[in-house]
Design an enzyme around this catalytic site. Structure first.
Site, PDB file in Angstrom:
ATOM      1  N   ASP A  98     -11.275  26.560  45.001  1.00  0.00           N
ATOM      2  CA  ASP A  98     -12.442  26.828  44.165  1.00  0.00           C
ATOM      3  C   ASP A  98     -12.673  25.619  43.250  1.00  0.00           C
ATOM      4  O   ASP A  98     -11.880  24.681  43.254  1.00  0.00           O
ATOM      5  CB  ASP A  98     -12.236  28.112  43.335  1.00  0.00           C
ATOM      6  CG  ASP A  98     -10.857  28.156  42.731  1.00  0.00           C
ATOM      7  OD1 ASP A  98     -10.341  27.084  42.348  1.00  0.00           O
ATOM      8  OD2 ASP A  98     -10.276  29.255  42.638  1.00  0.00           O
ATOM      9  N   ASP A 142     -13.643  23.985  39.380  1.00  0.00           N
ATOM     10  CA  ASP A 142     -13.769  24.107  37.936  1.00  0.00           C
ATOM     11  C   ASP A 142     -14.562  22.907  37.437  1.00  0.00           C
ATOM     12  O   ASP A 142     -14.376  21.790  37.924  1.00  0.00           O
ATOM     13  CB  ASP A 142     -12.375  24.057  37.268  1.00  0.00           C
ATOM     14  CG  ASP A 142     -11.533  25.256  37.658  1.00  0.00           C
ATOM     15  OD1 ASP A 142     -12.011  26.385  37.483  1.00  0.00           O
ATOM     16  OD2 ASP A 142     -10.408  25.059  38.161  1.00  0.00           O
ATOM     17  N   ASP A 192      -1.880  20.692  32.296  1.00  0.00           N
ATOM     18  CA  ASP A 192      -0.440  20.743  32.553  1.00  0.00           C
ATOM     19  C   ASP A 192       0.138  19.479  33.194  1.00  0.00           C
ATOM     20  O   ASP A 192       1.001  18.818  32.617  1.00  0.00           O
ATOM     21  CB  ASP A 192      -0.067  22.011  33.346  1.00  0.00           C
ATOM     22  CG  ASP A 192      -0.994  22.289  34.519  1.00  0.00           C
ATOM     23  OD1 ASP A 192      -1.831  21.432  34.845  1.00  0.00           O
ATOM     24  OD2 ASP A 192      -0.861  23.377  35.126  1.00  0.00           O
TER      25      ASP A 192
HETATM   26  P1  ATP Z   1      -5.208  25.915  42.539  1.00  0.00           P
HETATM   27  O1  ATP Z   1      -5.692  25.013  43.600  1.00  0.00           O
HETATM   28  O2  ATP Z   1      -3.987  26.633  42.923  1.00  0.00           O
HETATM   29  O3  ATP Z   1      -6.275  26.804  41.932  1.00  0.00           O
HETATM   30  P2  ATP Z   1      -5.441  24.561  40.034  1.00  0.00           P
HETATM   31  O4  ATP Z   1      -4.827  23.267  39.566  1.00  0.00           O
HETATM   32  O5  ATP Z   1      -6.919  24.585  40.153  1.00  0.00           O
HETATM   33  O6  ATP Z   1      -4.726  24.934  41.375  1.00  0.00           O
HETATM   34  P3  ATP Z   1      -5.726  26.731  38.199  1.00  0.00           P
HETATM   35  O7  ATP Z   1      -4.729  27.762  37.821  1.00  0.00           O
HETATM   36  O8  ATP Z   1      -6.965  27.135  38.888  1.00  0.00           O
HETATM   37  O9  ATP Z   1      -4.926  25.685  39.057  1.00  0.00           O
HETATM   38  O10 ATP Z   1      -6.082  25.934  36.868  1.00  0.00           O
HETATM   39  C1  ATP Z   1      -7.153  25.003  36.799  1.00  0.00           C
HETATM   40  C2  ATP Z   1      -6.760  23.837  35.895  1.00  0.00           C
HETATM   41  O11 ATP Z   1      -6.564  24.289  34.556  1.00  0.00           O
HETATM   42  C3  ATP Z   1      -5.453  23.147  36.277  1.00  0.00           C
HETATM   43  O12 ATP Z   1      -5.649  22.157  37.255  1.00  0.00           O
HETATM   44  C4  ATP Z   1      -5.000  22.571  34.961  1.00  0.00           C
HETATM   45  O13 ATP Z   1      -5.679  21.371  34.693  1.00  0.00           O
HETATM   46  C5  ATP Z   1      -5.476  23.610  33.946  1.00  0.00           C
HETATM   47  N1  ATP Z   1      -4.417  24.607  33.657  1.00  0.00           N
HETATM   48  C6  ATP Z   1      -4.248  25.813  34.235  1.00  0.00           C
HETATM   49  N2  ATP Z   1      -3.199  26.463  33.725  1.00  0.00           N
HETATM   50  C7  ATP Z   1      -2.676  25.662  32.786  1.00  0.00           C
HETATM   51  C8  ATP Z   1      -1.580  25.764  31.884  1.00  0.00           C
HETATM   52  N3  ATP Z   1      -0.792  26.840  31.887  1.00  0.00           N
HETATM   53  N4  ATP Z   1      -1.344  24.748  31.033  1.00  0.00           N
HETATM   54  C9  ATP Z   1      -2.150  23.663  31.031  1.00  0.00           C
HETATM   55  N5  ATP Z   1      -3.177  23.491  31.862  1.00  0.00           N
HETATM   56  C10 ATP Z   1      -3.462  24.468  32.728  1.00  0.00           C
HETATM   57 MG    MG Z   2      -8.132  26.357  40.640  1.00  0.00          MG
END
Ligand code: ATP
Ligand code: MG
Length: 483
Positions: free
Chosen positions: A99, A101, A173
């Site tokens: 997805d 963001d 993160d």
């Molecule tokens: P995925 O492909 O699994 O969705 P993702 O990196 O997009 O991986 P998400 O959980 O959707 O993970 O989170 C989106 C973004 O928000 C992350 O890439 C990170 O930059 C930030 N983020 C999410 N959770 C945290 C956290 N606990 N602490 C700091 N930043 C976070």
């Molecule tokens: Mg994501």
């Protein structure tokens, strides 16, 4: 010696000039110049590296329609807008993002006003969901990692202060999750050397690992998930404190832990994730007794089979049921508790129901499995003894059960793990697909299966692979059941 030659300042300067001329002509000089430029750049107030498309290869037409429209719409209205997080990371690796963001300096209300099909989500810190057909793009306003409000363990309780783009990058993160892609000029803004870590296949936390885990212990689970999902290694300094800090997960609200564990288990890489959780010392406490289950030959076999199947389904783009997954992870807990309740004098069926409730209660204390899932889990579990009954009208009634398919799939994993006779699974496979006559024949046919209701035999505890008759050994269901 330049430093002590006070009397010959002129000569010294001459020598230095000559040296400089020589250096300018050599390749060493180029290197030194590059080095000085880098030092100067580092000294500057930290700006991002602006990486052009020829270096990272992410073209604007490779991002989703929705993400592009959101960025363009915001930019045309005079705001900054970037695709951020997992999508940029995955696109840079040539992987299709799950997805999208978008991060912006526009306020949630401004975003909401710009897009007709959008809604504000959240109470304290609002984000905006913008819908384009089946796609939903999550838009958040730049945030500062505000750590002024914490619990007694240092866990940040609020994350609701708007900030600058730089602050937004620093509160993320991992370096590979902190890349900002601008579809208009196709550049990536890299504040924390994330592209370098992507090349190195390294999951590196931004800032001091201990401080960042204290702020949010869930980041430890996330490190494991990304390493397993991307086939990366966790940077040594990022990994080192995890085992010692795993206990902090206890203070995370159970609903949050559930969300993060679900992402981990549904990542399509659950098997390496669970193995890595164990290596990192993170399996204690997250799923009660996951460590105990994993140390039992049959329990481990069962859990690994269920997770392998889940991974295969996710990777093929098939639907996966979280309820089925959690039912699998906790099954050997239910078995052990069921046996315990019967030893304490409960009759089999009430004992099973009591066992299911106990296991779910203990679980929900730490990791809140939502009620909509626990009721399906209970159905799947309570179908298991009923599937052993193959006479009369009961099998017909079971075929109509809402969770029959899940219960049957569950039975197949039990059979494959050696917990019950594979013949039982084969019988149900045949029964489902048989003609009415065929079904009648199957009902009458004598089978090698145990637990036929009319032919109940008393038997002693069966021996397991390891030769024990342990509580959790899974040598068939605790007793023949009558429902
Ligand atoms: P995925 O492909 O699994 O969705 P993702 O990196 O997009 O991986 P998400 O959980 O959707 O993970 O989170 C989106 C973004 O928000 C992350 O890439 C990170 O930059 C930030 N983020 C999410 N959770 C945290 C956290 N606990 N602490 C700091 N930043 C976070
Ligand atoms: Mg994501």
């Amino acid at each position: 010696m330049l430093r002590h030659d006070f009397s010959g300042t002129k000569r010294t300067r001459k020598n230095a000039n000559r040296l400089a001329v020589q250096l300018t002509n050599s390749s060493t000089a180029t290197l030194i110049k590059k080095f000085i430029r880098r030092v100067l750049r580092l000294g500057k107030k930290s700006g991002p590296h602006v990486i052009p498309v020829k270096k990272h290869g992410v073209r604007r037409d490779s991002i989703s329609h929705g993400a592009r429209k959101v960025c363009e719409g915001l930019q045309q209205a005079g705001h900054a807008a970037y695709v951020v997080g997992g999508a940029v990371r995955d696109l840079s690796l040539g992987v299709k993002p799950k997805d999208y963001d978008v991060a912006t300096n526009a306020s949630p209300d401004e975003v909401h006003r710009l897009f007709r099909r959008s809604r504000l989500i959240g109470r304290r810190f609002k984000i905006v969901h913008v819908m384009f057909g089946a796609e939903t793009v999550e838009v958040s306003t730049f945030r500062a990692g505000d750590s002024s409000d914490t619990d007694e363990h240092g866990r940040v309780l609020r994350d609701n202060v708007f900030g600058t783009r730089e602050e937004d990058a620093a509160r993320r993160d991992f370096t590979v999750n902190s890349l900002y892609y601008n579809p208009t000029d196709e550049t990536i803004l890299d504040f924390h050397d994330g592209l370098h870590d992507l090349k190195k296949k390294s999951v590196r936390i931004i800032g001091d690992p201990r401080a960042r885990y204290r702020e949010d212990p869930v980041r430890m689970l996330r490190a494991v998930r990304f390493a397993a999902k991307l086939g990366f290694t966790i940077d040594q300094q990022t990994f080192a404190p995890i085992a010692g800090m795993a206990g902090l997960l206890e203070n995370v609200p159970p609903a949050r832990l559930f969300d993060e564990m679900l992402k981990l288990l549904m990542s399509g890489h659950a098997v390496p994730c669970v193995k890595q959780l164990r290596t990192a010392g993170l399996h204690h406490g997250v799923l009660p007794l996951l460590d105990v289950i994993l140390e039992q030959p049959l329990g481990e076999k069962f859990v690994m089979l269920a997770l392998t199947q889940t991974d295969e389904r996710v990777q093929k783009g098939k639907r996966v049921s979280p309820a089925f997954l959690f039912a699998s992870l906790l099954w050997h807990e239910v078995l052990a508790e069921w046996k315990k309740q019967q030893h304490a004098g409960q009759r089999p069926l009430p004992a099973l129901h009591a066992a299911m409730d106990t296991v779910i209660d203990i679980q929900t204390d730490k990791l809140a499995v939502p009620r909509r899932f626990t009721s399906i889990m209970k159905d799947i579990w309570s179908l298991q003894p009923r599937l052993e009954q193959r006479s009369g009208k009961r099998p017909f009634a079971l075929l109509e059960h809402e969770q029959f398919r899940a219960g049957f799939d569950f039975l197949l994993i039990r059979a494959a793990s050696g917990e019950c006779d594979p013949e039982l699974g084969e019988w149900w496979e045949a029964f489902q697909h048989a003609t009415p006559d065929g079904r009648e024949r199957l009902l009458q046919a004598p089978t090698a299966g145990e637990n036929r209701p009319r032919k109940r035999r008393k038997r002693g505890p069966r021996r397991t692979e390891g030769g024990e008759t342990g509580e959790n050994s899974g040598g068939g269901l605790p007793t023949p059941m009558d429902t």
